[in-house]
Design an enzyme around this catalytic site. Structure first.
Site, PDB file in Angstrom:
ATOM      1  N   GLY A 175      -3.307  -6.788  10.211  1.00  0.00           N
ATOM      2  CA  GLY A 175      -2.254  -5.781  10.259  1.00  0.00           C
ATOM      3  C   GLY A 175      -2.779  -4.468  10.808  1.00  0.00           C
ATOM      4  N   ARG A 176      -3.414  -3.695   9.901  1.00  0.00           N
ATOM      5  CA  ARG A 176      -3.806  -2.336  10.251  1.00  0.00           C
ATOM      6  C   ARG A 176      -4.719  -2.257  11.463  1.00  0.00           C
ATOM      7  NH1 ARG A 176      -5.779  -1.103   4.341  1.00  0.00           N
ATOM      8  NH2 ARG A 176      -6.073  -3.354   4.496  1.00  0.00           N
ATOM      9  N   LYS A 209      -5.473 -17.393   3.308  1.00  0.00           N
ATOM     10  CA  LYS A 209      -5.938 -16.138   3.892  1.00  0.00           C
ATOM     11  C   LYS A 209      -6.819 -15.451   2.861  1.00  0.00           C
ATOM     12  CE  LYS A 209      -4.142 -11.819   5.531  1.00  0.00           C
ATOM     13  NZ  LYS A 209      -3.950 -10.724   4.600  1.00  0.00           N
ATOM     14  N   HIS A 235       0.815  -1.231   0.000  1.00  0.00           N
ATOM     15  CA  HIS A 235       0.000   0.000   0.000  1.00  0.00           C
ATOM     16  C   HIS A 235       0.843   1.274   0.000  1.00  0.00           C
ATOM     17  CE1 HIS A 235      -3.266  -2.478   2.304  1.00  0.00           C
ATOM     18  NE2 HIS A 235      -3.237  -2.770   1.024  1.00  0.00           N
ATOM     19  N   SER A 237      -8.413 -11.878   6.619  1.00  0.00           N
ATOM     20  CA  SER A 237      -7.611 -10.661   6.714  1.00  0.00           C
ATOM     21  C   SER A 237      -8.317  -9.696   7.668  1.00  0.00           C
ATOM     22  CB  SER A 237      -7.439 -10.012   5.346  1.00  0.00           C
ATOM     23  OG  SER A 237      -8.645  -9.438   4.948  1.00  0.00           O
ATOM     24  N   GLY A 238      -7.586  -8.718   8.146  1.00  0.00           N
ATOM     25  CA  GLY A 238      -8.199  -7.728   9.033  1.00  0.00           C
ATOM     26  C   GLY A 238      -8.908  -6.645   8.249  1.00  0.00           C
ATOM     27  N   GLY A 239      -8.264  -6.219   7.161  1.00  0.00           N
ATOM     28  CA  GLY A 239      -8.816  -5.140   6.348  1.00  0.00           C
ATOM     29  C   GLY A 239      -8.466  -3.780   6.911  1.00  0.00           C
ATOM     30  N   ARG A 253      -9.281 -10.905  -7.926  1.00  0.00           N
ATOM     31  CA  ARG A 253      -9.016  -9.508  -8.308  1.00  0.00           C
ATOM     32  C   ARG A 253      -8.646  -9.410  -9.797  1.00  0.00           C
ATOM     33  NH1 ARG A 253      -5.633  -6.256  -3.973  1.00  0.00           N
ATOM     34  NH2 ARG A 253      -7.485  -6.856  -2.823  1.00  0.00           N
ATOM     35  N   TYR A 281      -6.777 -13.795  -3.259  1.00  0.00           N
ATOM     36  CA  TYR A 281      -7.635 -12.632  -3.496  1.00  0.00           C
ATOM     37  C   TYR A 281      -8.194 -12.645  -4.917  1.00  0.00           C
ATOM     38  CZ  TYR A 281      -5.563 -10.425   0.696  1.00  0.00           C
ATOM     39  OH  TYR A 281      -5.156 -10.129   1.977  1.00  0.00           O
TER      40      TYR A 281
HETATM   41  P1  FBP Z   1      -4.616  -5.867   6.840  1.00  0.00           P
HETATM   42  O1  FBP Z   1      -5.120  -6.630   8.028  1.00  0.00           O
HETATM   43  O2  FBP Z   1      -3.963  -4.578   7.229  1.00  0.00           O
HETATM   44  O3  FBP Z   1      -5.692  -5.722   5.803  1.00  0.00           O
HETATM   45  O4  FBP Z   1      -3.434  -6.719   6.208  1.00  0.00           O
HETATM   46  C1  FBP Z   1      -3.692  -7.919   5.564  1.00  0.00           C
HETATM   47  C2  FBP Z   1      -3.116  -7.887   4.160  1.00  0.00           C
HETATM   48  O5  FBP Z   1      -3.361  -9.112   3.490  1.00  0.00           O
HETATM   49  C3  FBP Z   1      -1.644  -7.617   4.105  1.00  0.00           C
HETATM   50  O6  FBP Z   1      -0.854  -8.744   4.306  1.00  0.00           O
HETATM   51  C4  FBP Z   1      -1.510  -7.020   2.752  1.00  0.00           C
HETATM   52  O7  FBP Z   1      -0.519  -6.063   2.691  1.00  0.00           O
HETATM   53  C5  FBP Z   1      -2.814  -6.327   2.534  1.00  0.00           C
HETATM   54  O8  FBP Z   1      -3.742  -6.890   3.411  1.00  0.00           O
HETATM   55  C6  FBP Z   1      -3.320  -6.421   1.127  1.00  0.00           C
HETATM   56  O9  FBP Z   1      -4.431  -5.601   1.036  1.00  0.00           O
HETATM   57  P2  FBP Z   1      -5.164  -5.241  -0.328  1.00  0.00           P
HETATM   58  O10 FBP Z   1      -6.488  -5.926  -0.240  1.00  0.00           O
HETATM   59  O11 FBP Z   1      -5.304  -3.759  -0.305  1.00  0.00           O
HETATM   60  O12 FBP Z   1      -4.307  -5.745  -1.463  1.00  0.00           O
END
Ligand code: FBP
Length: 254
Positions: free
Chosen positions: A231-232, A178, A28, A203-205, A149, A147
């Site tokens: 993470g965040r 994940k 990011h 993921s946390g988001g 995408r 993901y």
């Molecule tokens: P967060 O909990 O901060 O969302 O982190 C999880 C994560 O998978 C990170 O490992 C990775 O950098 C990010 O989210 C990817 O997010 P995005 O969906 O924006 O690509």
């Protein structure tokens, strides 16, 4: 294989998983950070003091900072990555490190992002296939960030599409997958069911209020998932250890 199960037993505690992720500086950019959490040492300490069962980082951070935390939190080395500057239409995550480097750095698992449905899906599947085979030789568990995408993906949050991505991780040989939370417990149950023997974590988001984040955590666990890679929602908070304690109560029951 004994090496694989030994490493996995450090990450999966009583059947549950709580990974701290800090690869956002690459994924990011530094705008995710403030003056405190931009320092990797600050986040390493959260991983240690919070009792996380894994810490997911890129190799540059591991090479420059992990030495002081050896043996504290299991290292999960991300082996690919991208910035969010490049277009999302044909999204691609490039290999940036090897299984051998992960072994040398003392990792207990490798992390790999797959953008399921991207026009570049075939390249990423092929690259992960080679990495997964090498990881098996070293007894190194694999965690796929799955993901949906890119151009062909109409809705990244659609439960059936996330379930498809989770199933891909199982089919391609990942030990843990994940995924992003699709917004409802019912939707997440479909994801967990699709992944079968591949352990599902959420993921946390982006940062939510305490109330909303803990509600999400309860739904994730009630859906049958094994835990989180977050993470965040941890290191962007003023008191990261407080939310970690509450999260652990939900995941591990203590
Ligand atoms: P967060 O909990 O901060 O969302 O982190 C999880 C994560 O998978 C990170 O490992 C990775 O950098 C990010 O989210 C990817 O997010 P995005 O969906 O924006 O690509």
């Amino acid at each position: 294989m004994i090496g694989e199960s030994t490493r996995l037993s450090r990450i999966i505690k009583n059947g549950k998983i709580l990974i701290l992720a800090m690869d956002q500086g690459l994924e990011h950019g530094p705008s995710d950070f403030n003056e405190k959490n931009i320092d990797p040492d600050y986040v390493f300490k959260i991983a240690e003091k919070g009792g996380f069962t894994g810490f997911a980082i890129q190799k540059g951070i591991a090479q420059k900072y992990a030495q002081n935390y050896a043996g504290k939190t299991p290292l999960i080395l991300k082996l690919n990555g991208r910035t969010n500057i490049n277009p999302r239409e044909d999204v691609y995550s490039s290999p940036v490190a090897s299984v051998k480097e992960a072994v040398k750095l003392g990792a207990d698992a490798i992390g790999y992002t797959l953008y399921v449905g991207s026009p570049n899906e075939a390249i990423m599947f092929n690259e992960f296939g080679e990495i997964q085979a090498e990881a098996k030789e070293y007894g190194m568990p694999t965690i796929v960030w799955a993901y949906p995408r890119g151009h062909y993906v109409k809705n990244e949050k659609d439960p059936a599409t996330i379930a498809y991505a989770a199933r891909c991780a199982l089919e391609l040989g990942a030990d843990i997958v994940k995924v992003n939370y699709p917004g409802t417990q019912k939707g997440f149950e479909k994801v967990v069911s699709a992944a079968q023997k591949c352990h599902v974590i959420s993921s946390g988001g982006s940062k939510l209020s305490d109330k909303d984040f803990l509600k999400k955590a309860k739904e994730v666990m009630a859906a049958g998932a094994k835990g989180f890679a977050v993470g965040r929602n941890v290191w962007q908070r003023n008191d990261p250890l407080k939310i970690t304690k509450e999260l652990k109560q939900i995941i591990f029951g203590k």
